[in-house]
Design a protein around this motif. Structure first.
Motif, PDB file in Angstrom:
ATOM      1  N   LEU A  65      27.970 -10.887  47.962  1.00 32.79           N
ATOM      2  CA  LEU A  65      28.312 -10.193  46.724  1.00 32.79           C
ATOM      3  C   LEU A  65      28.656 -11.136  45.567  1.00 32.79           C
ATOM      4  O   LEU A  65      28.949 -10.660  44.470  1.00 32.79           O
ATOM      5  CB  LEU A  65      29.492  -9.244  46.965  1.00 32.79           C
ATOM      6  CG  LEU A  65      29.230  -8.068  47.910  1.00 32.79           C
ATOM      7  CD1 LEU A  65      30.501  -7.248  48.106  1.00 32.79           C
ATOM      8  CD2 LEU A  65      28.125  -7.184  47.372  1.00 32.79           C
ATOM      9  N   VAL A  66      28.595 -12.446  45.809  1.00 35.65           N
ATOM     10  CA  VAL A  66      28.932 -13.391  44.743  1.00 35.65           C
ATOM     11  C   VAL A  66      28.035 -13.185  43.537  1.00 35.65           C
ATOM     12  O   VAL A  66      28.485 -13.223  42.381  1.00 35.65           O
ATOM     13  CB  VAL A  66      28.819 -14.844  45.251  1.00 35.65           C
ATOM     14  CG1 VAL A  66      28.779 -15.816  44.082  1.00 35.65           C
ATOM     15  CG2 VAL A  66      29.991 -15.187  46.140  1.00 35.65           C
ATOM     16  N   VAL A  67      26.752 -12.964  43.777  1.00 34.80           N
ATOM     17  CA  VAL A  67      25.801 -12.855  42.664  1.00 34.80           C
ATOM     18  C   VAL A  67      26.171 -11.709  41.735  1.00 34.80           C
ATOM     19  O   VAL A  67      25.964 -11.803  40.518  1.00 34.80           O
ATOM     20  CB  VAL A  67      24.361 -12.692  43.208  1.00 34.80           C
ATOM     21  CG1 VAL A  67      24.200 -11.381  43.966  1.00 34.80           C
ATOM     22  CG2 VAL A  67      23.361 -12.775  42.070  1.00 34.80           C
ATOM     23  N   ALA A  68      26.752 -10.642  42.269  1.00 32.07           N
ATOM     24  CA  ALA A  68      27.165  -9.520  41.414  1.00 32.07           C
ATOM     25  C   ALA A  68      28.245  -9.963  40.439  1.00 32.07           C
ATOM     26  O   ALA A  68      28.201  -9.629  39.242  1.00 32.07           O
ATOM     27  CB  ALA A  68      27.668  -8.366  42.277  1.00 32.07           C
ATOM     28  N   MET A  69      29.222 -10.722  40.930  1.00 33.18           N
ATOM     29  CA  MET A  69      30.305 -11.194  40.063  1.00 33.18           C
ATOM     30  C   MET A  69      29.814 -12.222  39.051  1.00 33.18           C
ATOM     31  O   MET A  69      30.438 -12.423  38.006  1.00 33.18           O
ATOM     32  CB  MET A  69      31.436 -11.779  40.910  1.00 33.18           C
ATOM     33  CG  MET A  69      32.093 -10.763  41.829  1.00 33.18           C
ATOM     34  SD  MET A  69      33.446 -11.464  42.806  1.00 33.18           S
ATOM     35  CE  MET A  69      34.681 -11.709  41.534  1.00 33.18           C
ATOM     36  N   LEU A  70      28.684 -12.863  39.347  1.00 34.87           N
ATOM     37  CA  LEU A  70      28.127 -13.870  38.449  1.00 34.87           C
ATOM     38  C   LEU A  70      27.206 -13.271  37.390  1.00 34.87           C
ATOM     39  O   LEU A  70      26.818 -13.970  36.459  1.00 34.87           O
ATOM     40  CB  LEU A  70      27.346 -14.925  39.248  1.00 34.87           C
ATOM     41  CG  LEU A  70      28.168 -15.939  40.034  1.00 34.87           C
ATOM     42  CD1 LEU A  70      27.278 -16.732  40.984  1.00 34.87           C
ATOM     43  CD2 LEU A  70      28.897 -16.889  39.088  1.00 34.87           C
ATOM     44  N   ILE A  71      26.832 -12.021  37.532  1.00 33.19           N
ATOM     45  CA  ILE A  71      25.877 -11.424  36.608  1.00 33.19           C
ATOM     46  C   ILE A  71      26.443 -10.211  35.879  1.00 33.19           C
ATOM     47  O   ILE A  71      26.305 -10.085  34.650  1.00 33.19           O
ATOM     48  CB  ILE A  71      24.587 -11.005  37.352  1.00 33.19           C
ATOM     49  CG1 ILE A  71      23.956 -12.224  38.041  1.00 33.19           C
ATOM     50  CG2 ILE A  71      23.599 -10.367  36.387  1.00 33.19           C
ATOM     51  CD1 ILE A  71      23.622 -13.372  37.110  1.00 33.19           C
ATOM     52  N   ILE A  72      27.102  -9.294  36.594  1.00 33.14           N
ATOM     53  CA  ILE A  72      27.486  -8.006  35.998  1.00 33.14           C
ATOM     54  C   ILE A  72      28.421  -8.149  34.801  1.00 33.14           C
ATOM     55  O   ILE A  72      28.192  -7.509  33.764  1.00 33.14           O
ATOM     56  CB  ILE A  72      28.102  -7.085  37.068  1.00 33.14           C
ATOM     57  CG1 ILE A  72      27.045  -6.721  38.119  1.00 33.14           C
ATOM     58  CG2 ILE A  72      28.651  -5.818  36.430  1.00 33.14           C
ATOM     59  CD1 ILE A  72      27.586  -5.867  39.258  1.00 33.14           C
ATOM     60  N   PRO A  73      29.488  -8.966  34.860  1.00 38.69           N
ATOM     61  CA  PRO A  73      30.382  -9.034  33.685  1.00 38.69           C
ATOM     62  C   PRO A  73      29.683  -9.527  32.424  1.00 38.69           C
ATOM     63  O   PRO A  73      29.879  -8.966  31.342  1.00 38.69           O
ATOM     64  CB  PRO A  73      31.482 -10.003  34.134  1.00 38.69           C
ATOM     65  CG  PRO A  73      31.456  -9.941  35.628  1.00 38.69           C
ATOM     66  CD  PRO A  73      30.027  -9.759  35.987  1.00 38.69           C
ATOM     67  N   GLY A  74      28.861 -10.566  32.561  1.00 38.12           N
ATOM     68  CA  GLY A  74      28.140 -11.076  31.400  1.00 38.12           C
ATOM     69  C   GLY A  74      27.153 -10.068  30.849  1.00 38.12           C
ATOM     70  O   GLY A  74      27.030  -9.903  29.628  1.00 38.12           O
ATOM     71  N   ALA A  75      26.448  -9.367  31.741  1.00 37.65           N
ATOM     72  CA  ALA A  75      25.495  -8.350  31.297  1.00 37.65           C
ATOM     73  C   ALA A  75      26.212  -7.193  30.607  1.00 37.65           C
ATOM     74  O   ALA A  75      25.717  -6.646  29.608  1.00 37.65           O
ATOM     75  CB  ALA A  75      24.692  -7.845  32.491  1.00 37.65           C
ATOM     76  N   THR A  76      27.380  -6.822  31.119  1.00 38.96           N
ATOM     77  CA  THR A  76      28.150  -5.736  30.506  1.00 38.96           C
ATOM     78  C   THR A  76      28.609  -6.122  29.101  1.00 38.96           C
ATOM     79  O   THR A  76      28.466  -5.343  28.145  1.00 38.96           O
ATOM     80  CB  THR A  76      29.373  -5.400  31.370  1.00 38.96           C
ATOM     81  OG1 THR A  76      28.939  -5.091  32.708  1.00 38.96           O
ATOM     82  CG2 THR A  76      30.122  -4.215  30.808  1.00 38.96           C
ATOM     83  N   ALA A  77      29.165  -7.322  28.977  1.00 41.43           N
ATOM     84  CA  ALA A  77      29.622  -7.780  27.665  1.00 41.43           C
ATOM     85  C   ALA A  77      28.455  -7.936  26.693  1.00 41.43           C
ATOM     86  O   ALA A  77      28.596  -7.695  25.489  1.00 41.43           O
ATOM     87  CB  ALA A  77      30.367  -9.110  27.810  1.00 41.43           C
ATOM     88  N   TYR A  78      27.291  -8.306  27.206  1.00 42.41           N
ATOM     89  CA  TYR A  78      26.101  -8.495  26.372  1.00 42.41           C
ATOM     90  C   TYR A  78      25.679  -7.194  25.702  1.00 42.41           C
ATOM     91  O   TYR A  78      25.113  -7.198  24.601  1.00 42.41           O
ATOM     92  CB  TYR A  78      24.971  -9.038  27.238  1.00 42.41           C
ATOM     93  CG  TYR A  78      23.729  -9.444  26.484  1.00 42.41           C
ATOM     94  CD1 TYR A  78      23.763 -10.486  25.556  1.00 42.41           C
ATOM     95  CD2 TYR A  78      22.514  -8.804  26.703  1.00 42.41           C
ATOM     96  CE1 TYR A  78      22.621 -10.866  24.877  1.00 42.41           C
ATOM     97  CE2 TYR A  78      21.371  -9.175  26.030  1.00 42.41           C
ATOM     98  CZ  TYR A  78      21.430 -10.205  25.115  1.00 42.41           C
ATOM     99  OH  TYR A  78      20.299 -10.585  24.429  1.00 42.41           O
ATOM    100  N   LEU A  79      25.943  -6.064  26.359  1.00 41.84           N
ATOM    101  CA  LEU A  79      25.607  -4.760  25.783  1.00 41.84           C
ATOM    102  C   LEU A  79      26.643  -4.282  24.774  1.00 41.84           C
ATOM    103  O   LEU A  79      26.400  -3.314  24.046  1.00 41.84           O
ATOM    104  CB  LEU A  79      25.474  -3.711  26.892  1.00 41.84           C
ATOM    105  CG  LEU A  79      24.312  -3.898  27.871  1.00 41.84           C
ATOM    106  CD1 LEU A  79      24.345  -2.803  28.933  1.00 41.84           C
ATOM    107  CD2 LEU A  79      22.979  -3.903  27.147  1.00 41.84           C
ATOM    108  N   LEU A  80      27.794  -4.950  24.742  1.00 42.61           N
ATOM    109  CA  LEU A  80      28.881  -4.513  23.864  1.00 42.61           C
ATOM    110  C   LEU A  80      28.948  -5.283  22.554  1.00 42.61           C
ATOM    111  O   LEU A  80      29.550  -4.796  21.584  1.00 42.61           O
ATOM    112  CB  LEU A  80      30.224  -4.652  24.593  1.00 42.61           C
ATOM    113  CG  LEU A  80      30.508  -3.640  25.694  1.00 42.61           C
ATOM    114  CD1 LEU A  80      31.775  -4.022  26.454  1.00 42.61           C
ATOM    115  CD2 LEU A  80      30.651  -2.233  25.109  1.00 42.61           C
TER     116      LEU A  80
END
Length: 289
Positions: free
Chosen positions: A201-216
Motif C-alpha cells: 500500500l506504500v504506492v497509494a500514500m505516495l500518489i493519492i495525496p499529491g493527486a488530490t491536492a493537484y485537483l484543488l
C-alpha cells in the motif's frame, strides 16, 4: 460516549500512540514527495521503487543492517535495471518498469519465505501498524525528518526540475543528479511508509495525496501545503476508524485517502466532475435564453 471520550479512548494505549505518530509522519512525508511524483509523471516509477525495495529490506534484516541501507541500494538498482532494459532492447519504459519491479518484488517474497526468523516478516509486505516497537518509532522519526528536511531545502531545485529540466541545466543545476536524489528520497520514504502500511500500500500514500491536492489548486506552493494536510487528516481518521471498526489499520488509512480523493474529484471548485457538469449545464441554459 462524549466526543472527548471518543477521541481520548484510543490514546490510552501505548501502541495506539506509536501507531498514530508513525502514521502521521509517514503520511506527511509521502504526501510532500507525492507532489513532485505527480508533476513529473513518476507515479509508475513510485510503484516500482516502493515494491523493489522489498528484497533490500529482507537482506538488511538477514545481515542485521538498517532497513534504509538495503532499501536505498535496491531502489537505485531497480532504476538502473529499468534504464538498462529500456535502452538496450525494444522494450518500452512501462514494460521495463513492470518487469523489473515485479521480479524484484518476487525476489523479496522468496527471501522472506526462506529466512528463518522469530519475527513474522510478512509485516514488511502488509504492514504492522499496531505492533510497532519504540525502536521502529525512532527509525521512522529519524528517516522522516531527514527526508522531509531534504525535500524542503531542495524544494526550489526539485520544482524547477519537475517543470523544466532544460532550464534547470541552463542555470547550472544537474537534472540527472536531482533525479537521482529524488529517487533516493523515494526509497527512504518507502521504508518510512512500509512500517505503517507495508510495501503493497506504500504506492497509494505516495500518489493519492499529491493527486488530490493537484485537483484543488493550480499553484505548486499551495499543493505542498494541501497534500500533507490532507494526508495527516486521513491518517488520523483512518487510524481511529480502524480502532472502532476493528479493521486493518493500514488499509483504513489508505481508504480514507481514497475517499478524500473521490470527494475532491467530484466536488473540487476548479476541477471537480460534478461542478464541471453543473457549470456546463448552466452555460447551455443561458445560451438558450
Amino acid at each position: 460516549m462524549s466526543i472527548f471520550e471518543f477521541l481520548l479512548e484510543p490514546l490510552d494505549y501505548a501502541f495506539m500512540q506509536r501507531a498514530l505518530a508513525v502514521t502521521v509522519i509517514a503520511s506527511v512525508v509521502c504526501a510532500v514527495l507525492s507532489c513532485w511524483l505527480v508533476l513529473i509523471g513518476w507515479s509508475l516509477m513510485g510503484d516500482a521503487v516502493s515494491h523493489a525495495v522489498l528484497p533490500g529490506v529482507a537482506l538488511a534484516y538477514i545481515v542485521g543492517a538498517p532497513f534504509a541501507i538495503g532499501a536505498v541500494l535496491f531502489g537505485f538498482l531497480a532504476v538502473a535495471l529499468i534504464g538498462a532494459v529500456r535502452d538496450t532492447s525494444r522494450v518500452k519504459e512501462d514494460a521495463a518498469i513492470g518487469i523489473v519491479f515485479t521480479t524484484l518484488f518476487a525476489l523479496g517474497l522468496v527471501l522472506i519465505s526462506v529466512t528463518p526468523s522469530q519475527t513474522d516478516l510478512t509485516h514488511i509486505i502488509f504492514g504492522n501498524l499496531l505492533g510497532l516497537s519504540h525502536g521502529d518509532l525512532i527509525q521512522v522519526v529519524l528517516l522522516g525528518v531527514v527526508t522531509f528536511a531534504v525535500l524542503v531545502i531542495k524544494r526550489k531545485d526539485f520544482t524547477l526540475y519537475a517543470f523544466d529540466p532544460t532550464h534547470a541545466h541552463a542555470i547550472g543545476l544537474n537534472p540527472r543528479l536531482l533525479g537521482a536524489l529524488l529517487l533516493g528520497l523515494l526509497a527512504l520514504t518507502s521504508v518510512v511508509a512500509l512500517q505503517a502500511v507495508g510495501v503493497v500500500l506504500v504506492v497509494a500514500m505516495l500518489i493519492i495525496p499529491g493527486a488530490t491536492a493537484y485537483l484543488l489548486t493550480d499553484r505548486f506552493g499551495r499543493m505542498l501545503v494541501l497534500a500533507p494536510a490532507i494526508a495527516a487528516v486521513c491518517a488520523v481518521v483512518g487510524l481511529y476508524a480502524s480502532y472502532y471498526l476493528d479493521a486493518a489499520s493500514g488499509g483504513m488509512v489508505v481508504l480514507a485517502q481514497g475517499a478524500a480523493f473521490l470527494v475532491v474529484y467530484l466536488f473540487s471548485p476548479r476541477h471537480g466532475l460534478v461542478v464541471a457538469r453543473l457549470t456546463a449545464a448552466r452555460r447551455r441554459k443561458l445560451a438558450t435564453v
